[in-house]
Design an enzyme around this catalytic site. Structure first.
Site, mmCIF file in Angstrom:
data_model
loop_
_atom_site.group_PDB
_atom_site.id
_atom_site.type_symbol
_atom_site.label_atom_id
_atom_site.label_comp_id
_atom_site.label_asym_id
_atom_site.label_seq_id
_atom_site.Cartn_x
_atom_site.Cartn_y
_atom_site.Cartn_z
ATOM 1 N N GLU A 36 -5.061 3.196 -2.977
ATOM 2 C CA GLU A 36 -5.918 4.255 -3.490
ATOM 3 C C GLU A 36 -6.504 3.738 -4.803
ATOM 4 O OE1 GLU A 36 -4.120 7.838 -4.957
ATOM 5 O OE2 GLU A 36 -6.035 8.917 -4.939
ATOM 6 N N ARG A 261 10.155 0.316 -1.170
ATOM 7 C CA ARG A 261 9.277 -0.236 -2.198
ATOM 8 C C ARG A 261 10.089 -1.068 -3.172
ATOM 9 N NH1 ARG A 261 7.235 4.830 -4.019
ATOM 10 N NH2 ARG A 261 5.322 3.660 -4.298
ATOM 11 N N LYS A 271 2.510 4.158 -10.738
ATOM 12 C CA LYS A 271 1.182 4.136 -11.346
ATOM 13 C C LYS A 271 1.068 5.206 -12.415
ATOM 14 C CE LYS A 271 -1.414 3.585 -7.398
ATOM 15 N NZ LYS A 271 -2.675 3.626 -6.613
#
Length: 564
Positions: A36, A261, A271
RNA sequence: UGGGGCAUGGUGCAACGGCAGCACAGCGGACUUUGAAUCCGUUGAUCCAGGUUCGAAUCCUGGUGCCCCGGCCA
């Protein structure tokens, strides 16, 4: 080229792919990396990038780059550009397969119409607050929306008018009609479309309704013929929904696979948190060399090869884990060790005057950049003169046992130059050592004496007269705790920010050849560490070098233990 | 019993019913014109309890612990 399609890595994902290939579910492998564009890529993304591109490559397949740009309120072109730059830098190529979820807005809209016509989607007028209430809780079922049973015609009409911009933001949504009592909250009539009168970085104001992630992602994968849609663990609960869309629409059915992850000690990987560090000025920007972002790591001096080696070595699994930073540092050093030119630079200078060297004397040594291969190594000229700088920590007036460096009356080797012996020490009023007086042995030119006597210490040095002044930036971990989220009750991860993560050295002395250094070129400042020119703050005549990573220092370790 | 997932040395990953292995870290040594690198050696693990089996990290049952899920974010 061989036709060998045997995967070079093996993990639970390749196991699944192998099974699909054997049972005929798929006859090819096509993956995608779906960022994204709302932030910069970090080392955690690198794991995913290496996985997606790597697995496809191993099976002779392809990988698409697809921006998941379904939320115009948080996404910007700045990010789509940096993301592409970072992936290219890592060494991966999506060829002509650069896509955007927004490319599919038209088709996604048509699919929504189909779902409405099948009676599988409806326009809901519940407010966000009401919707939350109707959704139920983790342990209690939700309630059907009062708008759930609108007719197909009414839904079609309302949805078209949503698209036409007749309704304000938040007033209505398009929802899937699944099961408000499902124990999986993702299936309690999830929102497919929301109204957002926002300017999109690619489609402008063409749309005022935007699809939600689950819906857009599953169908984008399908549209692109993605066989294996690899994502992180938190989407495991979403897979039934992913499958539901593809089944209800009867379109190409990609397989979603979830993996854990990456987490790394002494840093954060979200983020949101990274953005917070940037916004609140704890770092200089997304590309601050202390950041785990690819742009920060690049600026710091990490190589793409090291990052890819890291991705390979950590493997892939479904277990939550925190990888030790030392592993990253190991592969970094391993890569840099093989490619960095060896040069001399003094971080904390101490002047040495060689009393028996001619006052105006000067000579140069031709020194190989790669000392282990003197035959083939390129070389540079290193000037020598009566006054030189050595590392302050390479001298001790009253040295402990096993200190092999310079001390009063002791002889050491100046790397590639001469043996010198310390004859006296000059101090200031506070007793601080200001300079050293030494004598040199002219017979030892090049660093070996004809009589074969041994010296235990070998020091790096820089000729005072020829030294290049430079700023050095020495980095430590951004956080003081292996797990930054490990804070006392009521604390915050920022409480663990390391106040000493950046140490600026303003008066370092470098050998003059470093004036030719270029951005991206790795150096080893011998006995110190790996350094590279800073790409942002370096100005003509005023070089700034970042310490990428220090050398392993077993002396420092010894000293630390002595201190305990 | 809301649902989903995960447990192997200090850390990360293997072993897919048949001798628990690799890497990093640690420890010891050799070598060294980088106290680096390199080389050699070495310590250390199957969450718990039952069961199946000649044989279980692996299969079954029951526990325990940890992670994720109640955005019109992704």
């Amino acid at each position: 080229m061989s036709e060998d399609t045997t995967p070079s890595r093996s993990n639970f994902i390749t196991d699944i792919i192998d099974e699909h290939l054997e049972n005929g579910r798929f006859d090819r492998v096509h993956t995608r990396f779906p960022p994204e564009p709302n932030g910069y890529l970090h080392i955690g993304h690198a794991k995913s990038i290496c996985l997606n591109f790597g697995v496809a490559e191993d099976y002779g397949g392809q990988t698409n780059l697809r921006f998941d740009d379904t939320n115009p309120t948080t996404e910007e072109v700045e990010y789509v550009e940096s993301i592409q730059e970072d992936i290219r830098w890592l060494g991966f190529d999506w060829e002509d397969r650069l896509f955007f979820a927004s490319d599919y807005f038209g088709q996604l809209y048509n699919y929504a119409l189909q779902l409405i016509q099948k009676g599988k989607a409806y326009v809901c007028d519940l407010s966000p607050d009401e919707l939350r209430t109707y959704r139920g809780t983790l342990t209690e079922p939700g309630k059907n929306s009062p708008y759930r049973d609108r007719s197909v015609e009414e839904n079609l009409d309302l949805f078209r008018r949503m698209k036409a911009g007749e309704f304000p933001d938040g007033s209505r949504t398009l929802r899937a009609k699944i099961d408000m009592a499902s124990p999986n909250l993702n299936l309690r009539d999830p929102v497919l479309y929301r109204i957002l009168h926002a300017e999109h970085h690619r489609t402008g104001d063409e749309w005022c309704i935007y699809p939600m992630y689950d819906y857009a992602h599953a169908l984008s994968d399908s549209i692109e013929g993605i066989t294996h849609s690899i994502c992180t663990l938190e989407f495991e609960d979403h897979r039934p929904l992913y499958d539901w869309f593809l089944d209800e629409l009867g379109v190409f059915h990609s397989q979603q696979i979830e993996f854990a992850r990456l987490n790394l000690t002494y840093t954060v990987m979200s983020k949101r948190r990274l953005l917070q560090l940037v916004r609140e000025g704890h770092v200089s920007g997304w590309d601050d060399p202390r950041m785990p972002t690819l742009s920060g790591m690049r600026r710091r001096g990490y190589t793409p090869e090291a990052i890819r080696a890291f991705a390979d070595i950590i493997g892939v699994s479904k277990a939550n884990s925190i990888v030790d930073m030392e592993l990253l540092e190991h592969v970094l050093r391993d890569d840099l060790n093989n490619r960095a030119r060896r040069v001399m630079a003094v971080v904390e200078p101490l002047k040495v005057i060689i009393d028996n060297y001619p006052d105006e004397g000067e000579e140069t040594f031709e020194v190989p950049y790669f000392p282990w291969d003197r035959e083939n190594s390129p070389t540079r000229e290193v000037p020598f003169s009566k006054e030189i700088f050595i590392e302050r920590s390479d001298f001790m007036e009253d040295p402990p046992k096993k200190f092999f460096r310079l001390a009063p009356g002791r002889e050491v080797r100046l790397m590639n130059a001469y043996y010198i012996t310390c004859t006296s020490v000059a101090k200031d009023a506070h007793g601080e050592v200001t300079e050293l007086h030494c004598t040199y042995d002219p017979e030892s030119r090049g660093g070996m004496s004809p009589d074969g006597r041994k010296v235990r210490g070998t020091l790096h040095w820089v000729s005072a007269r020829h030294a290049l002044d430079a700023e050095l930036r020495l980095y430590d971990t951004l956080f003081t705790q292996p797990n930054p989220y490990d804070v006392p009750e009521g604390g915050d991860f920022k409480d663990n920010i390391n106040p000493d993560s950046l140490q600026v050295i303003r008066e370092a002395k470098l050998e003059p050849s470093l004036a030719e250094a270029s951005v991206g070129e790795p150096f080893q400042f011998m006995r110190q560490g790996y350094f590279t020119l800073d790409s942002v703050d370096t100005h003509p005549g005023a070089p700034v070098f970042n310490r990428t990573i220090s050398l392993v220092d077993s002396w420092a370790k010894l000293e630390a233990e002595r201190g305990k």
